[in-house]
Scaffold this motif. Structure first.
Motif, short mmCIF file in Angstrom:
data_model
loop_
_atom_site.label_atom_id
_atom_site.label_comp_id
_atom_site.label_asym_id
_atom_site.label_seq_id
_atom_site.Cartn_x
_atom_site.Cartn_y
_atom_site.Cartn_z
N THR A 110 8.21 9.70 -18.25
CA THR A 110 8.59 8.65 -17.31
C THR A 110 8.40 9.10 -15.87
O THR A 110 7.76 8.43 -15.06
CB THR A 110 10.04 8.21 -17.56
N GLU A 111 8.97 10.25 -15.53
CA GLU A 111 8.80 10.77 -14.17
C GLU A 111 7.36 11.17 -13.90
O GLU A 111 6.86 11.03 -12.78
CB GLU A 111 9.74 11.97 -13.95
N LEU A 112 6.65 11.66 -14.92
CA LEU A 112 5.25 12.05 -14.74
C LEU A 112 4.38 10.82 -14.45
O LEU A 112 3.43 10.91 -13.66
CB LEU A 112 4.75 12.77 -15.99
N PHE A 113 4.71 9.68 -15.07
CA PHE A 113 3.95 8.46 -14.79
C PHE A 113 4.02 8.11 -13.31
O PHE A 113 3.02 7.73 -12.70
CB PHE A 113 4.49 7.30 -15.63
N ILE A 114 5.19 8.23 -12.71
CA ILE A 114 5.34 7.92 -11.28
C ILE A 114 4.52 8.90 -10.44
O ILE A 114 3.86 8.50 -9.47
CB ILE A 114 6.82 7.95 -10.88
N HIS A 115 4.53 10.16 -10.83
CA HIS A 115 3.72 11.15 -10.13
C HIS A 115 2.24 10.76 -10.19
O HIS A 115 1.51 10.87 -9.18
CB HIS A 115 3.94 12.53 -10.76
N ASN A 116 1.78 10.31 -11.36
CA ASN A 116 0.37 10.00 -11.54
C ASN A 116 -0.05 8.65 -10.97
O ASN A 116 -1.16 8.50 -10.46
CB ASN A 116 0.02 10.03 -13.03
N TRP A 117 0.85 7.66 -11.06
CA TRP A 117 0.46 6.28 -10.77
C TRP A 117 1.29 5.61 -9.69
O TRP A 117 1.02 4.46 -9.32
CB TRP A 117 0.50 5.44 -12.04
N GLY A 118 2.31 6.28 -9.18
CA GLY A 118 3.15 5.69 -8.15
C GLY A 118 4.24 4.81 -8.73
O GLY A 118 4.36 4.62 -9.94
N LEU A 119 5.09 4.27 -7.85
CA LEU A 119 6.12 3.32 -8.27
C LEU A 119 5.42 2.02 -8.65
O LEU A 119 4.77 1.39 -7.83
CB LEU A 119 7.10 3.05 -7.13
N ARG A 120 5.57 1.60 -9.89
CA ARG A 120 4.90 0.36 -10.28
C ARG A 120 5.39 -0.08 -11.66
O ARG A 120 6.03 0.69 -12.39
CB ARG A 120 3.39 0.53 -10.31
N LEU A 130 0.79 -1.23 0.00
CA LEU A 130 0.00 0.00 0.00
C LEU A 130 0.83 1.29 0.00
O LEU A 130 0.47 2.25 -0.67
CB LEU A 130 -0.96 0.01 1.20
N PRO A 131 1.95 1.35 0.75
CA PRO A 131 2.71 2.61 0.76
C PRO A 131 3.23 3.04 -0.61
O PRO A 131 3.59 4.21 -0.80
CB PRO A 131 3.87 2.31 1.71
N TYR A 132 3.26 2.12 -1.59
CA TYR A 132 3.85 2.42 -2.90
C TYR A 132 2.80 2.62 -3.99
O TYR A 132 3.16 2.89 -5.14
CB TYR A 132 4.81 1.28 -3.31
N ASN A 133 1.53 2.47 -3.64
CA ASN A 133 0.49 2.39 -4.67
C ASN A 133 -0.21 3.70 -4.97
O ASN A 133 -0.99 3.78 -5.92
CB ASN A 133 -0.56 1.34 -4.27
N ALA A 134 0.01 4.73 -4.17
CA ALA A 134 -0.71 5.98 -4.35
C ALA A 134 -0.11 6.80 -5.50
O ALA A 134 1.06 6.68 -5.83
CB ALA A 134 -0.69 6.80 -3.07
N GLY A 135 -0.95 7.62 -6.12
CA GLY A 135 -0.54 8.53 -7.17
C GLY A 135 -1.67 9.46 -7.48
O GLY A 135 -2.83 9.23 -7.09
N ALA A 136 -1.39 10.52 -8.22
CA ALA A 136 -2.39 11.54 -8.48
C ALA A 136 -3.62 11.01 -9.21
O ALA A 136 -4.71 11.56 -9.07
CB ALA A 136 -1.76 12.68 -9.29
#
Length: 360
Positions: free
Chosen positions: A270-280, A96-102
């Motif tokens: 690439t970095e925007l994807f992490i902002h939107n969807w989290g590390l995944r 759960l700590p890694y799943n959050a994103g915008a």
């Protein structure tokens, strides 16, 4: 203050150090190829996620079961890693700590969680790695009549976990003792083109620019994979990094920024994807024969794509990205390498596909 900027010099020096330590520790040859990936879904999306894999890949339903903790469906294809699709029913979720994103919203259970690799001696592996201060989700090896298993805690760099499994029977049986059958009422569509979609070729995980080297080195230290090469796309602030066990095995791909995230308006895809969807994991890629016909047949079945089919036989490969699945948050890639092409990727294809992810 200087801005962080990735290059390969420090990474390559540390790659050699990790290889040397693996050898000293006795880990060489102790981790083999990928056996399965574990994809968890929201409870209401579980059946739809299984159905999508049946409709869009060559995988077929091999096993379904239910335990007190989860429901699970195993999809398999000879010569490929399996997909274990799950939905939790009880217990804590360590991811759960890694799943959050915008853009994630309330769908915080959804992610590709774990990569499970073959291991001939899970007890020995666990003992070595505990000395290296690797954290595991269970204190001891899990033992069933069909397998021994242990799993690392999720990585702070990728949000993913590494599983190690020793199979005790000729066929892979995932259901533990005491589990119950789980009828889903699903069958694989009778579509000939699905037979041209083959094994899992690679999975690409998005990692932060500053975590690119640590993520690759950590993965190497937990497996017998080695960093192979990186493709830089300066115009999109992106690096695609490939780790391989051998040229014939499943490959692990890490994609990061060259420099870190700044703002949604100025950061590359690439970095925007992490902002939107989290590390995944961003996408799962399947080796595909007759790729032009497969792409069009899937389109006729309602599949939508975020990229064109890029590449050619002359260039050595063709690739395409689908839209993101609403049930797994995974893009599917179909890829065809021609005539023994061993470059794995080409810079032109990587550039086109990375550009397409701006749409996410």
């Amino acid at each position: 203050m200087d801005t962080f900027h990735n290059d390969d010099r420090a990474l390559l020096e540390n790659v050699d150090k990790v290889r040397e330590k693996r050898s000293r520790d006795g880990l060489d040859g102790l981790v083999g190829g990928l056996c399965c990936v574990v994809v968890n879904t929201e409870p209401e999306s579980f059946t739809a996620a299984v159905s999508e894999l049946l409709r869009h890949t060559g995988l077929d339903l091999a096993e379904t079961f239910s335990t007190l903790a989860l429901d699970a469906a195993v999809l398999s294809l000879p010569g490929s890693a399996d997909f274990l699709v799950t939905r939790r029913k009880s217990g804590e979720n360590p991811f759960l700590p890694y799943n959050a994103g915008a853009k994630v919203g309330q769908r915080l259970a959804t992610r590709l969680e774990t990569f499970v690799f073959a291991c001939p001696d899970v007890d020995r592996y666990a003992a070595i790695q505990k000395k290296n201060r690797v954290r595991f989700l269970t204190p001891d090896v899990i033992r069933t009549p069909t397998f021994d298993f242990i799993q690392t805690a999720p990585s702070a760099f990728t949000g993913n976990s590494i599983g190690l499994v020793k199979w005790k029977t000729p066929g892979r049986v995932y259901a533990p003792p005491g589990s119950k059958s789980l009828p889903l009422g699903l069958t694989k569509p009778d579509a000939r083109y699905l037979a041209n979609i083959g094994r899992l070729d690679h999975v690409a995980t998005r990692v932060k620019a500053q975590d690119r080297d640590p993520a690759i080195l950590e993965f190497m230290s937990l497996t017998n994979y080695d960093f192979d090469f990186a493709v830089y796309v300066q115009s999109l602030n992106s690096i695609t990094n490939v780790a391989r066990l051998s040229k014939d095995d499943y490959a692990q791909v890490f994609t990061s920024g060259i420099t870190p995230f700044t703002t949604p308006e100025t950061s590359g895809p690439t970095e925007l994807f992490i902002h939107n969807w989290g590390l995944r994991a961003h996408h799962t890629a399947f080796a595909t024969e007759d790729i032009d016909a497969v792409v069009e047949s899937l389109r006729g079945d309602g599949m939508r794509y975020i990229s064109d089919l890029v590449g050619s036989r002359k260039e050595g490969l063709k690739q395409i990205f689908t839209v993101m699945s609403p049930t797994t948050f995974l893009v599917t890639e179909y890829i065809k390498r021609f005539d023994g092409f061993d470059g794995f990727f080409t810079k032109s294809n990587v550039t086109h596909l990375t550009k397409a992810t701006e749409k996410q």
